[in-house]
Design an enzyme around this catalytic site. Structure first.
Site, PDB file in Angstrom:
ATOM      1  N   ASP A 196      18.083  -2.596  20.391  1.00  0.00           N
ATOM      2  CA  ASP A 196      19.505  -2.569  20.736  1.00  0.00           C
ATOM      3  C   ASP A 196      20.298  -2.272  19.460  1.00  0.00           C
ATOM      4  O   ASP A 196      21.225  -2.979  19.093  1.00  0.00           O
ATOM      5  CB  ASP A 196      19.902  -3.931  21.326  1.00  0.00           C
ATOM      6  CG  ASP A 196      21.217  -3.886  22.084  1.00  0.00           C
ATOM      7  OD1 ASP A 196      21.709  -2.768  22.357  1.00  0.00           O
ATOM      8  OD2 ASP A 196      21.755  -4.963  22.399  1.00  0.00           O
TER       9      ASP A 196
HETATM   10 MG    MG Z   1      25.553  -7.231  20.140  1.00  0.00          MG
END
Ligand code: MG
Ligand code: ADP
Length: 324
Positions: free
Chosen positions: A118
């Site tokens: 991410d």
């Molecule tokens: Mg974040």
């Protein structure tokens, strides 16, 4: 879940989408991700893996202050890479940061098989010592040994524009069915590689290349592994982050040293495999032995099933005279 259930019941055609199953899976994953002890454990593992990576620092976790609902970690004193003006004010070399982010990410994927999945700019800081500090460890990716080696080999193969080798690696790793002719696969791979090399080198995206690669291998009946898909998706994000810091970032030139070093250092099967493949397709030649053995076993079974047991054996005679 209700909506999925209703859709599946009313529109029969949607059954193959397995909506209920998908929602259930999402629920399971979310439950897991909501437990901050898991995220803390991921940060902890990530930190151990990268403790000797200079210029890269994973915040320390405080286990005594961490529970299912609370995660306590070092505060990052620094600036988010989103704040480009702030970075400039601090005289941070954004070009170097751009290529370092790509290199660290790739290194974690191929060396450790554990990467931050991410990596958008909101989750990356530059601390006051100029180190890259990732936060938010809710989504991490894992690559098993084979996927790792496979990945390094295909990317490297593409850099060298050696499509035949990339195809051989696919076959040797069992990623495409062995009936696929290596030259046909190589040709398909060339159709992805060459247009990319026609472009200005700085426009090449490793993430997009992998995406196209998966599309082609799918045509050759290769099932794309979720692990590799996750990596590919993160790669697109990481490259975007790097390009925002330095639009001139050359993805290939940046990736090459990491992949080369990694391939040189790894002495286990697939590297030896790659050595072998360089000279001849030895491994490929050896692979058909297995089907041959299977064929023989199959023949024997067929003989047995059809009653064609060699007729001079005692068993056969006993069978015939119903002694047993
Ligand atoms: Mg974040
Ligand atoms: N260790 C930290 N030091 C400084 N700021 C942090 C730290 N952890 C989180 N933050 C800030 O909080 C924001 C949200 O945290 P994050 O872990 O990314 O949660 P989310 O999963 O909601 O994105 C980050 O974008 C960052 O600005």
């Amino acid at each position: 879940m209700l909506f999925a259930f209703l859709t599946e019941s009313i529109v029969k055609k949607t059954k193959r989408l397995k909506l209920v199953e998908v929602v259930y899976l999402l629920k399971e994953i979310t439950n897991l991700e909501m437990d901050l002890r898991f995220e803390a454990a991921a940060a902890n593992e990530y930190s151990e893996n990268t403790k000797n990576d200079s210029g890269f620092q994973v915040p320390k976790i405080y286990w005594n202050f961490t529970s299912e609902n609370v995660m306590t970690l070092d505060w990052v004193d620094g600036v988010s890479i989103r704040e480009t003006e702030d970075l400039e004010k601090r005289n941070i070399d954004t070009k170097k940061i751009a290529s370092d982010i790509i290199q660290h990410f790739l290194r974690h994927a191929v060396r450790d098989g554990f990467f931050h999945a991410d990596m958008h700019q909101g989750n990356i800081f530059i601390n006051n010592s100029g180190q890259i500090v990732p936060i938010d460890f809710g989504i991490m990716g894992r690559l098993d040994d084979l996927s790792k080696k496979f990945l390094a080999e295909i990317l490297y193969g593409f850099i060298k524009r050696d499509y035949k080798k990339v195809a051989e690696v696919h076959l040797a790793a069992g990623l495409v069915p062995k009936e696929v002719p290596v030259d046909d696969l190589a040709q398909a791979l060339r159709s992805i590689g060459e247009p990319i090399f026609g472009q200005s080198i700085k426009d090449i995206s490793g993430g997009k290349l992998l995406k196209q690669l998966f599309d082609v291998t799918e045509k050759f009946n290769m099932q794309t592994q979720p692990q590799l898909l996750m990596l590919q998706k993160t790669m697109v994000v990481v490259e975007g982050v790097a390009r925002r810091l330095n639009p001139e970032t050359n993805i290939w030139e940046t990736s090459r040293p990491v992949l080369e070093k990694w391939l040189k250092e790894t002495k286990d099967p697939i590297t030896t495999l790659s050595e072998t493949l360089k000279n001849s397709a030895e491994v490929i030649k050896r692979l058909p032995e297995m089907p041959q053995i299977m064929d023989k076993a199959n023949q024997a079974l067929t003989f047995l099933a059809s009653g064609q047991i060699p007729q001079n054996t005692n068993t056969y005679n006993d069978l015939n005279t119903k002694k047993i």
